[in-house]
Design an enzyme around this catalytic site. Structure first.
Site, PDB file in Angstrom:
ATOM      1  N   HIS A  77     -44.524  30.988 -16.801  1.00 17.42           N
ATOM      2  CA  HIS A  77     -44.229  30.295 -18.192  1.00 17.42           C
ATOM      3  C   HIS A  77     -42.765  29.649 -18.272  1.00 17.42           C
ATOM      4  CE1 HIS A  77     -45.921  34.464 -19.480  1.00 17.42           C
ATOM      5  NE2 HIS A  77     -46.373  34.346 -20.933  1.00 17.42           N
ATOM      6  N   GLY A  78     -42.631  28.562 -16.727  1.00 18.27           N
ATOM      7  CA  GLY A  78     -41.593  27.787 -17.099  1.00 18.27           C
ATOM      8  C   GLY A  78     -40.587  28.150 -15.664  1.00 18.27           C
TER       9      GLY A  78
END
Length: 347
Positions: free
Chosen positions: A191-192
């Site tokens: 997701h990051g």
């Protein structure tokens, strides 16, 4: 990547049709945020001859309308409140913070499942069937079932290409726990590159491991809540509320801009635990949002056995009324001042 992996493991024969392969790689409905399709499902459909199907197209248009409703009326309508509460968490009491993260749960679900419905519906117009990406996760009875219902295509991808190659659950308990931790940390990192997502993944690993060790990670795999009755039992309601609470708490990490903000949010919930006020930036219209969310959950409970049938009514008149209400609600809740980008476009 999945195409390359499947060929490497001899699960799939390489295609010699470059145009079909290019279409698979660039298939626009699901290109940006999913569902994340494997070549064995999507490429095989592209290679096969397709013909127009009235029923499939109508089904697709229904899903597009339902997805737009979830995006515009649920996600976008809640966005300003969620943004304000998370941006000013230090000034609000615990009651407002709990409300904020709860509304965010509905926002991110409406946003992402709405996009997935639009993508699946659009693909149907081309004669392509994409996999269901959400199977009503709000009705999950434990964290394992939640991950069988939330972002199904990503969970399936990680299971096939990371978890199973690591040995899955066929190895010792200790190694299985290791594999679970790895899979959730990788999911967070996907997701990051931010500590908030790493903590979010680690939190879900810690919540999943007890369910796995008790052997309850697959007991709800082929069932739905209230399967043999109209209403769920009191035990099921308690299980759903507990699961929803665990998942919603984890979203403090998911939504916060930094890990400092996440722990500040939690700290303020504990140290400023008070229900002396409630959040009402919309004044009297807040009751509209609360009522709408209740009706939305009840309607999805009605749909819980078939995520691809949002307007399954026998009467044409009832269907027409449902379409009209959905369109009017989108017009009523539409706000030009809201950032309309999809949350998952950033991942």
């Amino acid at each position: 990547m999945s195409y390359s992996f499947d060929i490497y493991y001899k699960r799939l024969q390489p295609t010699k049709d470059f145009l079909s392969f290019a279409t698979f790689v660039s298939f626009f409905p699901q290109l940006v945020a999913g569902p994340i399709e494997r070549a064995s499902n999507l490429l095989s459909q592209i290679l096969n001859k397709r013909s127009f199907s009235y029923e499939q197209s109508v089904s697709g248009l229904k899903l597009i309308l339902w997805g737009l409703f979830k995006k515009v009326v649920i996600a976008d309508a809640l966005a300003p409140m969620v943004d304000d509460i998370f941006a000013n968490y230090s000034t609000y009491p615990a009651s407002t913070l709990i409300l904020g993260v709860t509304l965010f749960s509905f926002q991110v679900y409406g946003d992402f499942s709405g996009y997935s419905d639009i993508a699946i519906g659009t693909a149907k117009l081309f004669g392509i069937e994409l996999m269901s990406n959400f199977k009503f996760p709000v009705f999950s009875r434990n964290v394992a079932e939640y991950w069988q219902r939330w972002h199904v295509s990503l969970s399936t991808w990680f299971r096939h290409y990371v978890y199973i190659p690591l040995g899955g659950s066929r190895v010792s308990k200790l190694k299985s726990v290791r594999n679970i931790i790895i899979i959730f940390l990788v999911s967070g990192f996907w997701h990051g590159a931010n500590w908030t997502f790493i903590f979010w993944g680690a939190f879900h690993a810690l919540a999943f491991i007890p369910v796995f060790l008790m052997g309850r990670n697959t007991i709800y795999k082929n069932s739905v809540v209230g399967e043999n009755s109209i209403f769920p039992s009191f035990i099921e309601i308690g299980q759903m509320l507990l699961t929803f609470g665990i998942v919603t708490f984890s979203r403090i990490f998911f939504r916060s801009e930094s890990i400092t903000d996440a722990f500040g949010f939690i700290s303020n919930m504990i140290n400023n635990f008070s229900f002396e006020t409630y959040y009402h930036p919309m004044g009297y219209r807040m009751i509209d949002y609360y009522l709408l969310l209740v009706l939305f959950v009840l309607y999805e409970y009605r749909m819980r056995k078939d995520p691809r049938a949002p307007f399954k009514f026998k009467s044409k008149g009832v269907r027409f009324v449902a379409y009209t209400i959905i369109i009017l609600l989108m017009m009523l809740f539409y706000d030009d001042g809201v950032d309309r980008s999809f949350i998952y476009f950033q991942f």
